[in-house]
Write an enzyme that holds these catalytic residues in place. Sequence first.
Site, mmCIF file in Angstrom:
data_model
loop_
_atom_site.group_PDB
_atom_site.id
_atom_site.type_symbol
_atom_site.label_atom_id
_atom_site.label_comp_id
_atom_site.label_asym_id
_atom_site.label_seq_id
_atom_site.Cartn_x
_atom_site.Cartn_y
_atom_site.Cartn_z
ATOM 1 N N GLY A 158 73.542 69.273 12.565
ATOM 2 C CA GLY A 158 73.562 68.747 13.927
ATOM 3 C C GLY A 158 74.490 67.559 14.102
ATOM 4 N N ARG A 163 94.732 108.705 19.613
ATOM 5 C CA ARG A 163 94.738 108.881 21.070
ATOM 6 C C ARG A 163 96.085 109.437 21.535
ATOM 7 N NH1 ARG A 163 91.984 109.474 25.861
ATOM 8 N NH2 ARG A 163 92.947 108.261 27.535
ATOM 9 N N THR A 171 76.902 67.751 17.315
ATOM 10 C CA THR A 171 77.151 67.808 18.761
ATOM 11 C C THR A 171 75.918 67.469 19.593
ATOM 12 O OG1 THR A 171 78.791 69.520 18.361
ATOM 13 C CG2 THR A 171 77.885 69.419 20.582
ATOM 14 N N GLY A 201 92.532 100.711 26.116
ATOM 15 C CA GLY A 201 92.492 100.987 27.557
ATOM 16 C C GLY A 201 91.063 100.956 28.080
ATOM 17 N N THR A 215 87.653 72.337 19.107
ATOM 18 C CA THR A 215 88.477 73.204 19.963
ATOM 19 C C THR A 215 89.931 73.206 19.470
ATOM 20 O OG1 THR A 215 89.015 71.329 21.364
ATOM 21 C CG2 THR A 215 87.077 72.622 22.008
ATOM 22 N N SER A 216 90.714 74.139 19.992
ATOM 23 C CA SER A 216 92.141 74.159 19.636
ATOM 24 C C SER A 216 92.796 72.829 20.021
ATOM 25 C CB SER A 216 92.848 75.303 20.367
ATOM 26 O OG SER A 216 92.448 76.532 19.802
ATOM 27 N N GLU A 222 83.513 74.160 15.815
ATOM 28 C CA GLU A 222 84.057 73.271 14.772
ATOM 29 C C GLU A 222 85.378 72.630 15.200
ATOM 30 O OE1 GLU A 222 83.428 74.028 10.668
ATOM 31 O OE2 GLU A 222 81.751 75.367 11.054
ATOM 32 N N GLN A 263 93.425 96.194 25.036
ATOM 33 C CA GLN A 263 94.497 96.791 25.849
ATOM 34 C C GLN A 263 94.914 98.154 25.289
ATOM 35 O OE1 GLN A 263 95.198 95.180 28.541
ATOM 36 N NE2 GLN A 263 96.806 96.523 29.345
HETATM 37 N N1 COS Z 1 88.198 62.653 6.763
HETATM 38 C C1 COS Z 1 87.760 61.397 6.480
HETATM 39 N N2 COS Z 1 87.690 60.409 7.391
HETATM 40 C C2 COS Z 1 88.079 60.707 8.643
HETATM 41 C C3 COS Z 1 88.547 61.980 9.021
HETATM 42 C C4 COS Z 1 88.599 62.964 8.004
HETATM 43 N N3 COS Z 1 89.021 64.207 8.274
HETATM 44 N N4 COS Z 1 88.855 61.979 10.326
HETATM 45 C C5 COS Z 1 88.617 60.747 10.765
HETATM 46 N N5 COS Z 1 88.134 59.967 9.744
HETATM 47 C C6 COS Z 1 87.810 58.536 9.796
HETATM 48 C C7 COS Z 1 89.016 57.730 10.251
HETATM 49 O O1 COS Z 1 89.839 57.407 9.181
HETATM 50 C C8 COS Z 1 88.370 56.523 10.895
HETATM 51 O O2 COS Z 1 88.009 55.629 9.888
HETATM 52 P P1 COS Z 1 88.226 54.017 10.074
HETATM 53 O O3 COS Z 1 87.504 53.643 11.340
HETATM 54 O O4 COS Z 1 87.619 53.423 8.850
HETATM 55 O O5 COS Z 1 89.696 53.813 10.186
HETATM 56 C C9 COS Z 1 87.063 57.098 11.468
HETATM 57 O O6 COS Z 1 86.799 58.319 10.775
HETATM 58 C C10 COS Z 1 87.165 57.386 12.954
HETATM 59 O O7 COS Z 1 88.223 58.292 13.122
HETATM 60 P P2 COS Z 1 89.005 58.470 14.517
HETATM 61 O O8 COS Z 1 89.389 57.111 15.029
HETATM 62 O O9 COS Z 1 90.069 59.476 14.309
HETATM 63 O O10 COS Z 1 87.809 59.041 15.428
HETATM 64 P P3 COS Z 1 87.855 59.619 16.899
HETATM 65 O O11 COS Z 1 86.620 59.177 17.568
HETATM 66 O O12 COS Z 1 89.176 59.313 17.549
HETATM 67 O O13 COS Z 1 87.655 61.180 16.669
HETATM 68 C C11 COS Z 1 88.291 63.454 16.337
HETATM 69 C C12 COS Z 1 88.509 61.991 15.989
HETATM 70 C C13 COS Z 1 88.617 63.770 17.771
HETATM 71 C C14 COS Z 1 89.217 64.190 15.412
HETATM 72 C C15 COS Z 1 86.811 63.834 16.004
HETATM 73 O O14 COS Z 1 85.913 63.257 16.905
HETATM 74 C C16 COS Z 1 86.567 65.336 16.021
HETATM 75 O O15 COS Z 1 86.877 66.048 15.051
HETATM 76 N N6 COS Z 1 85.977 65.860 17.136
HETATM 77 C C17 COS Z 1 85.590 67.247 17.187
HETATM 78 C C18 COS Z 1 84.235 67.405 16.611
HETATM 79 C C19 COS Z 1 83.935 68.816 16.314
HETATM 80 O O16 COS Z 1 84.711 69.534 15.676
HETATM 81 N N7 COS Z 1 82.766 69.244 16.755
HETATM 82 C C20 COS Z 1 82.367 70.597 16.557
HETATM 83 C C21 COS Z 1 81.155 70.646 15.751
HETATM 84 S S1 COS Z 1 80.658 72.298 15.752
HETATM 85 S S2 COS Z 1 79.749 72.470 14.147
#
Ligand code: COS
Length: 379
Positions: free
Chosen positions: A124, A268, A126, A339, A365-366, A363, A336
Amino acid sequence: MDFEMNENQLMIAQMVRDFAEKEIRPHFMEWDESQEFPVHVFKKLGELGLMGVFIPEEYGGSGFSYFEYITVVSEIAKVCGSIGLSVAAHNSLCTGHIYYHGSEEQKKKYLPKLATAEWIGAWGLTETGTGSDAGGMNTTAVLDGDHWVLNGSKNFITHGKSGDVAVVIARTGEKGASNGTSAFIIEKGTPGFSAGKKENKMGMRASETCELIFNDCRIPKENLIGVVGEGFKQAMQILDGGRISIGALSLGIAKGAYEAALKYSKEREQFGQPISKFQSIAFKLADMATEIEAAELLLYQAAYLKNNKKKMTKESAIAKYYASEVAVRTANEAVQIFGGYGYTKDFPVEKFYRDAKLCTIGEGTSEIQKIVISREILK
Ligand code: COS
């Protein structure tokens, strides 16, 4: 790099194909229609060692590399995306989180149960208001004596209802701070921990997606994973690996749709010849084949880095981004090619089409993958 499947992969691919033909193909549309999460299938996959693919044997897993993991998930997804998604989520997220970040005690306690599918795992991160902006979560964990007390909820959680154990990231510090969250292990049946609404989805309908609710949920202090404040970074690292499995899921869906369309195009007939003889169809197949091979190579590149314990944040995001978009494009073209028949539930391509879309969202989005990739490039 060796581009051939290793012997183990060939053996696993055959085993998974046999299993999918016998245990999944006869039922997948029925599960899709009724949104049934077939727990018994995962128990059998556990007996085959496919619910702890990269977990070392000492913890009850198969001890395989990410190459084999790609084979497992993609071969299952060639038949049913839902089962592939659940296998990916169970292996990469809950099980993977405890394996990569848990203490020796936690690994010994939980991994043998998860790797054999005696227990199904959930993860968990999200919440209703925080999907892409995962760090902004509102669920809190407060230390009270020897217990952490959790309050809040998590959304879109794979195995939220049927899961026996969940790894949950909650706020333990300042909102917005990268060290403001921590990860916890929570077992089903813990007072104050319950499942909420089950989502009624467009695709991946046999993979359960549910809300988790925490209402003054008290868990032992030792259920913290790692140290306080590490939750977000642990989650990001888990997603780096998880994105390879969603790429593999996408690859399997794309291959399943492509293979169905290829076969159909040769059978087909229209205007007195198989439709594959028309360049408009043959070129679609050429594009599909090209993109699938490119996606597979990107996935193996990310897996190679992961197997060698090298950083692969950019490579896994690229592989996941590309493979998931390829899955959507390929499934679209497969419909497609079929058909009118492709628009019916008598043929599998409409399901590939619905299932594929999740891969560009789950996990990350794009658009999130492009943020990750561009930040890595511009660092
Ligand atoms: N591995 C290790 N550390 C990481 C990392 C990674 N891949 N990505 C980020 N971090 C660290 C950064 O280095 C930063 O550390 P410091 O504060 O010490 O410098 C910290 O985590 C915060 O990183 P960042 O500033 O990049 O965070 P953001 O809030 O800007 O978020 C994204 C970054 C958008 C990439 C992140 O929120 C994300 O992946 N969102 C999507 C989440 C997702 O995939 N959800 C789906 C779940 S479905 S199971």
